[in-house]
Scaffold this motif. Sequence first.
Motif, PDB file in Angstrom:
ATOM      1  N   CYS A  65       0.828  -1.205   0.000  1.00  0.00           N
ATOM      2  CA  CYS A  65       0.000   0.000   0.000  1.00  0.00           C
ATOM      3  C   CYS A  65       0.866   1.260   0.000  1.00  0.00           C
ATOM      4  CB  CYS A  65      -0.931   0.003   1.208  1.00  0.00           C
ATOM      5  SG  CYS A  65      -2.248  -1.222   1.120  1.00  0.00           S
ATOM      6  N   MET A  73      -8.858   2.104  -3.723  1.00  0.00           N
ATOM      7  CA  MET A  73     -10.119   1.631  -3.163  1.00  0.00           C
ATOM      8  C   MET A  73      -9.890   0.390  -2.290  1.00  0.00           C
ATOM      9  SD  MET A  73     -13.615   0.495  -5.122  1.00  0.00           S
ATOM     10  CE  MET A  73     -12.936  -0.955  -5.873  1.00  0.00           C
ATOM     11  N   TYR A  74      -9.054  -0.529  -2.747  1.00  0.00           N
ATOM     12  CA  TYR A  74      -8.764  -1.739  -1.977  1.00  0.00           C
ATOM     13  C   TYR A  74      -7.827  -1.431  -0.818  1.00  0.00           C
ATOM     14  CZ  TYR A  74     -10.736  -3.880  -6.117  1.00  0.00           C
ATOM     15  OH  TYR A  74     -11.563  -4.212  -7.154  1.00  0.00           O
ATOM     16  N   PHE A  76      -7.634   1.291   0.898  1.00  0.00           N
ATOM     17  CA  PHE A  76      -8.395   1.956   1.955  1.00  0.00           C
ATOM     18  C   PHE A  76      -8.978   0.931   2.920  1.00  0.00           C
ATOM     19  CE2 PHE A  76     -12.160   3.980   3.738  1.00  0.00           C
ATOM     20  CZ  PHE A  76     -11.676   5.224   4.102  1.00  0.00           C
ATOM     21  N   SER A  77      -9.658  -0.071   2.391  1.00  0.00           N
ATOM     22  CA  SER A  77     -10.282  -1.098   3.233  1.00  0.00           C
ATOM     23  C   SER A  77      -9.243  -1.941   3.951  1.00  0.00           C
ATOM     24  CB  SER A  77     -11.170  -2.008   2.385  1.00  0.00           C
ATOM     25  OG  SER A  77     -12.171  -1.268   1.758  1.00  0.00           O
ATOM     26  N   LEU A  78      -8.198  -2.339   3.242  1.00  0.00           N
ATOM     27  CA  LEU A  78      -7.151  -3.156   3.857  1.00  0.00           C
ATOM     28  C   LEU A  78      -6.471  -2.427   5.004  1.00  0.00           C
ATOM     29  CD1 LEU A  78      -5.395  -4.816   0.788  1.00  0.00           C
ATOM     30  CD2 LEU A  78      -6.488  -6.001   2.690  1.00  0.00           C
ATOM     31  N   LEU A  80      -7.612   0.102   6.844  1.00  0.00           N
ATOM     32  CA  LEU A  80      -8.507   0.246   7.994  1.00  0.00           C
ATOM     33  C   LEU A  80      -8.627  -1.070   8.754  1.00  0.00           C
ATOM     34  CD1 LEU A  80     -11.344   2.545   6.620  1.00  0.00           C
ATOM     35  CD2 LEU A  80      -9.435   3.153   8.117  1.00  0.00           C
ATOM     36  N   PHE A  81      -8.705  -2.173   8.036  1.00  0.00           N
ATOM     37  CA  PHE A  81      -8.766  -3.493   8.667  1.00  0.00           C
ATOM     38  C   PHE A  81      -7.511  -3.765   9.484  1.00  0.00           C
ATOM     39  CE2 PHE A  81      -7.656  -8.031   8.388  1.00  0.00           C
ATOM     40  CZ  PHE A  81      -8.708  -8.565   9.114  1.00  0.00           C
ATOM     41  N   MET A 123      -4.153   3.541   9.901  1.00  0.00           N
ATOM     42  CA  MET A 123      -5.456   4.149   9.637  1.00  0.00           C
ATOM     43  C   MET A 123      -5.343   5.614   9.220  1.00  0.00           C
ATOM     44  SD  MET A 123      -8.174   2.415  12.243  1.00  0.00           S
ATOM     45  CE  MET A 123      -7.467   2.926  13.762  1.00  0.00           C
ATOM     46  N   PRO A 126      -4.966   6.177   4.932  1.00  0.00           N
ATOM     47  CA  PRO A 126      -6.124   6.373   4.054  1.00  0.00           C
ATOM     48  C   PRO A 126      -7.039   7.507   4.500  1.00  0.00           C
ATOM     49  CG  PRO A 126      -6.400   4.378   5.346  1.00  0.00           C
ATOM     50  CD  PRO A 126      -5.004   4.871   5.590  1.00  0.00           C
TER      51      PRO A 126
END
Length: 131
Positions: A65, A73-74, A76-78, A80-81, A123, A126
């Motif tokens: 990342c 887009m991917y 961002f989710s990764l 945050l996870f 976090m 993103p």
Amino acid sequence: MVLTLMAATVLSAGVCGYHLIYGKRVLLAPLLKANVSQQSKQMLRCIFHCQSVFFVASTAVLLACALKVIPGMYAFSLLLFLGMNYGIFAIWQFYIATLSPPNSGQMIIVQALIFLLIGTLAMLGPLLSVA
């Protein structure tokens, strides 16, 4: 975003190395020599290795990342996870430190602060890019 992710990657790589080298020698080995059932030893070994896989994979994802190999887009989710997972690790480490004897909780608190820093940096990446 790139600087926060690179900082999180470096910290995560340090945690990964610490876990694989120090954790295996100092934490896992005595637990496996303890007088407990074979099933309990297998469960402890499994948990250790699952956590090892998470640390290695999360370090690789943070690096990917940071280098923008993964689309935004991917990523961002990764991120945050991963940030939430490291935050949960930090909460558990703080909880373990509160249950530890008074003089033995300092290293656990340092680990918790490192987990919290990794989670925050992961976090922030993103979230700062959206603003």
